[in-house]
Design a protein around this motif. Sequence first.
Motif, mmCIF file in Angstrom:
data_model
loop_
_atom_site.group_PDB
_atom_site.id
_atom_site.type_symbol
_atom_site.label_atom_id
_atom_site.label_comp_id
_atom_site.label_asym_id
_atom_site.label_seq_id
_atom_site.Cartn_x
_atom_site.Cartn_y
_atom_site.Cartn_z
ATOM 1 N N LEU A 1 1.467 -0.768 -0.442
ATOM 2 C CA LEU A 1 2.226 0.469 -0.213
ATOM 3 C C LEU A 1 3.525 0.173 0.527
ATOM 4 C CD1 LEU A 1 2.426 3.636 -0.124
ATOM 5 C CD2 LEU A 1 1.302 3.457 2.102
ATOM 6 N N LEU A 2 3.420 -0.581 1.607
ATOM 7 C CA LEU A 2 4.629 -0.878 2.373
ATOM 8 C C LEU A 2 5.559 -1.815 1.614
ATOM 9 C CD1 LEU A 2 3.630 -1.043 6.120
ATOM 10 C CD2 LEU A 2 4.510 0.843 4.767
ATOM 11 N N ALA A 3 5.019 -2.695 0.799
ATOM 12 C CA ALA A 3 5.884 -3.563 -0.013
ATOM 13 C C ALA A 3 6.730 -2.721 -0.960
ATOM 14 C CB ALA A 3 5.037 -4.578 -0.789
ATOM 15 N N ARG A 4 6.103 -1.746 -1.625
ATOM 16 C CA ARG A 4 6.874 -0.877 -2.534
ATOM 17 C C ARG A 4 7.960 -0.132 -1.760
ATOM 18 N NH1 ARG A 4 1.723 -0.134 -4.513
ATOM 19 N NH2 ARG A 4 1.461 1.872 -3.448
ATOM 20 N N PHE A 5 7.591 0.439 -0.605
ATOM 21 C CA PHE A 5 8.545 1.197 0.202
ATOM 22 C C PHE A 5 9.718 0.316 0.634
ATOM 23 C CE2 PHE A 5 10.067 2.556 4.407
ATOM 24 C CZ PHE A 5 10.464 3.850 4.123
ATOM 25 N N TRP A 6 9.437 -0.814 1.275
ATOM 26 C CA TRP A 6 10.503 -1.656 1.810
ATOM 27 C C TRP A 6 11.304 -2.341 0.705
ATOM 28 C CZ3 TRP A 6 12.620 -0.719 6.135
ATOM 29 C CH2 TRP A 6 11.876 -0.163 7.173
ATOM 30 N N CYS A 7 10.697 -2.623 -0.440
ATOM 31 C CA CYS A 7 11.468 -3.168 -1.571
ATOM 32 C C CYS A 7 12.519 -2.161 -2.025
ATOM 33 C CB CYS A 7 10.551 -3.543 -2.729
ATOM 34 S SG CYS A 7 9.743 -5.148 -2.538
ATOM 35 N N GLU A 8 12.154 -0.888 -2.093
ATOM 36 C CA GLU A 8 13.119 0.149 -2.479
ATOM 37 C C GLU A 8 14.186 0.333 -1.410
ATOM 38 O OE1 GLU A 8 13.639 1.967 -5.226
ATOM 39 O OE2 GLU A 8 12.073 0.812 -6.228
ATOM 40 N N VAL A 9 13.778 0.351 -0.135
ATOM 41 C CA VAL A 9 14.738 0.554 0.956
ATOM 42 C C VAL A 9 15.774 -0.570 0.980
ATOM 43 C CG1 VAL A 9 14.997 0.608 3.480
ATOM 44 C CG2 VAL A 9 13.168 1.913 2.393
ATOM 45 N N LEU A 10 15.312 -1.820 0.864
ATOM 46 C CA LEU A 10 16.176 -2.982 1.065
ATOM 47 C C LEU A 10 16.645 -3.654 -0.224
ATOM 48 C CD1 LEU A 10 14.088 -4.575 3.947
ATOM 49 C CD2 LEU A 10 16.224 -3.256 4.174
ATOM 50 N N ASP A 11 16.226 -3.137 -1.383
ATOM 51 C CA ASP A 11 16.497 -3.781 -2.663
ATOM 52 C C ASP A 11 15.945 -5.207 -2.669
ATOM 53 O OD1 ASP A 11 17.343 -3.932 -5.309
ATOM 54 O OD2 ASP A 11 19.300 -4.753 -4.747
ATOM 55 N N PHE A 12 14.720 -5.345 -2.154
ATOM 56 C CA PHE A 12 13.998 -6.612 -2.144
ATOM 57 C C PHE A 12 13.049 -6.636 -3.331
ATOM 58 C CE2 PHE A 12 13.869 -8.208 2.560
ATOM 59 C CZ PHE A 12 15.242 -8.326 2.571
ATOM 60 N N VAL A 13 12.444 -7.793 -3.558
ATOM 61 C CA VAL A 13 11.430 -7.974 -4.592
ATOM 62 C C VAL A 13 10.203 -8.610 -3.945
ATOM 63 C CG1 VAL A 13 13.103 -8.211 -6.475
ATOM 64 C CG2 VAL A 13 12.314 -10.254 -5.260
ATOM 65 N N VAL A 14 9.064 -8.474 -4.620
ATOM 66 C CA VAL A 14 7.858 -9.160 -4.163
ATOM 67 C C VAL A 14 8.027 -10.637 -4.493
ATOM 68 C CG1 VAL A 14 5.376 -9.433 -4.505
ATOM 69 C CG2 VAL A 14 6.371 -7.139 -4.382
ATOM 70 N N LEU A 15 7.877 -11.475 -3.484
ATOM 71 C CA LEU A 15 8.011 -12.918 -3.664
ATOM 72 C C LEU A 15 6.653 -13.578 -3.887
ATOM 73 C CD1 LEU A 15 10.597 -13.606 -0.826
ATOM 74 C CD2 LEU A 15 11.054 -13.403 -3.274
ATOM 75 N N GLU A 16 5.641 -13.058 -3.197
ATOM 76 C CA GLU A 16 4.311 -13.641 -3.294
ATOM 77 C C GLU A 16 3.301 -12.638 -2.750
ATOM 78 O OE1 GLU A 16 2.307 -17.932 -2.073
ATOM 79 O OE2 GLU A 16 4.373 -17.514 -1.529
ATOM 80 N N ARG A 17 2.060 -12.735 -3.217
ATOM 81 C CA ARG A 17 1.005 -11.852 -2.711
ATOM 82 C C ARG A 17 -0.323 -12.571 -2.818
ATOM 83 N NH1 ARG A 17 2.716 -8.282 -7.019
ATOM 84 N NH2 ARG A 17 2.936 -6.595 -5.526
ATOM 85 N N GLU A 18 -1.299 -12.104 -2.025
ATOM 86 C CA GLU A 18 -2.643 -12.667 -2.083
ATOM 87 C C GLU A 18 -3.675 -11.555 -2.012
ATOM 88 O OE1 GLU A 18 -5.224 -14.656 1.150
ATOM 89 O OE2 GLU A 18 -4.047 -16.271 0.248
ATOM 90 N N ASP A 19 -4.313 -11.267 -3.124
ATOM 91 C CA ASP A 19 -5.483 -10.384 -3.236
ATOM 92 C C ASP A 19 -5.543 -9.228 -2.237
ATOM 93 O OD1 ASP A 19 -6.473 -11.898 -5.347
ATOM 94 O OD2 ASP A 19 -7.526 -13.253 -3.986
ATOM 95 N N GLY A 20 -4.470 -8.496 -2.055
ATOM 96 C CA GLY A 20 -4.489 -7.348 -1.154
ATOM 97 C C GLY A 20 -4.490 -7.705 0.318
ATOM 98 N N ASN A 21 -4.498 -8.999 0.650
ATOM 99 C CA ASN A 21 -4.490 -9.414 2.051
ATOM 100 C C ASN A 21 -3.088 -9.463 2.630
ATOM 101 O OD1 ASN A 21 -7.285 -9.740 2.373
ATOM 102 N ND2 ASN A 21 -7.178 -11.712 1.324
ATOM 103 N N TRP A 22 -2.125 -9.849 1.807
ATOM 104 C CA TRP A 22 -0.746 -9.884 2.270
ATOM 105 C C TRP A 22 0.215 -9.872 1.079
ATOM 106 C CZ3 TRP A 22 1.890 -14.120 0.481
ATOM 107 C CH2 TRP A 22 1.151 -15.277 0.200
ATOM 108 N N VAL A 23 1.428 -9.413 1.379
ATOM 109 C CA VAL A 23 2.512 -9.414 0.397
ATOM 110 C C VAL A 23 3.769 -9.866 1.129
ATOM 111 C CG1 VAL A 23 3.900 -8.030 -1.196
ATOM 112 C CG2 VAL A 23 1.497 -7.435 -0.831
ATOM 113 N N GLU A 24 4.480 -10.817 0.535
ATOM 114 C CA GLU A 24 5.760 -11.222 1.098
ATOM 115 C C GLU A 24 6.867 -10.709 0.194
ATOM 116 O OE1 GLU A 24 8.056 -14.988 3.096
ATOM 117 O OE2 GLU A 24 6.383 -15.408 1.751
ATOM 118 N N ILE A 25 7.830 -10.001 0.795
ATOM 119 C CA ILE A 25 8.961 -9.459 0.055
ATOM 120 C C ILE A 25 10.250 -10.047 0.617
ATOM 121 C CG2 ILE A 25 7.719 -7.335 -0.508
ATOM 122 C CD1 ILE A 25 9.449 -5.903 1.618
ATOM 123 N N GLY A 26 11.269 -10.060 -0.216
ATOM 124 C CA GLY A 26 12.541 -10.584 0.260
ATOM 125 C C GLY A 26 13.621 -10.426 -0.779
ATOM 126 N N PRO A 27 14.794 -10.969 -0.478
ATOM 127 C CA PRO A 27 15.897 -10.901 -1.432
ATOM 128 C C PRO A 27 15.565 -11.701 -2.687
ATOM 129 C CG PRO A 27 16.475 -12.275 0.464
ATOM 130 C CD PRO A 27 15.138 -11.682 0.742
#
Length: 126
Positions: free
Chosen positions: A17-43
Amino acid sequence: MACRIGELVLGCRDPELLARFWCEVLDFVVLEREDGNWVEIGPREGWGGPQPTIFLSRRDEPEPGKMRLHIDVNPTDRDQDAELERLLALGARPADIGQTGEEHWHVLSDPEGNVFCLLKTRLAPL
């Protein structure tokens, strides 16, 4: 040689949820994720560029004490009022942390209640 921020880590209940929100706010993309435990977003250029990435880590319970880190964002392609409308439409909510109303910034919270500020000064897009 000085250090540089590579990533910001934010504990949260719902990393997706927060990855989607912050990706839209900052124009970031999902860089990596692990089974609902974590998501890394960035430029789009990924980790190690001029901007830090944000690492959203699942925490079912809030950690004790007040969060000592918050994010400040600046509009890049519109004025502060237009950006405020956009952030509210994405799910941000006004937050009252005791501001006077005379500030030149807006205090908001993301969908999980993490406080961040929308500053007035417009920055050039990267």
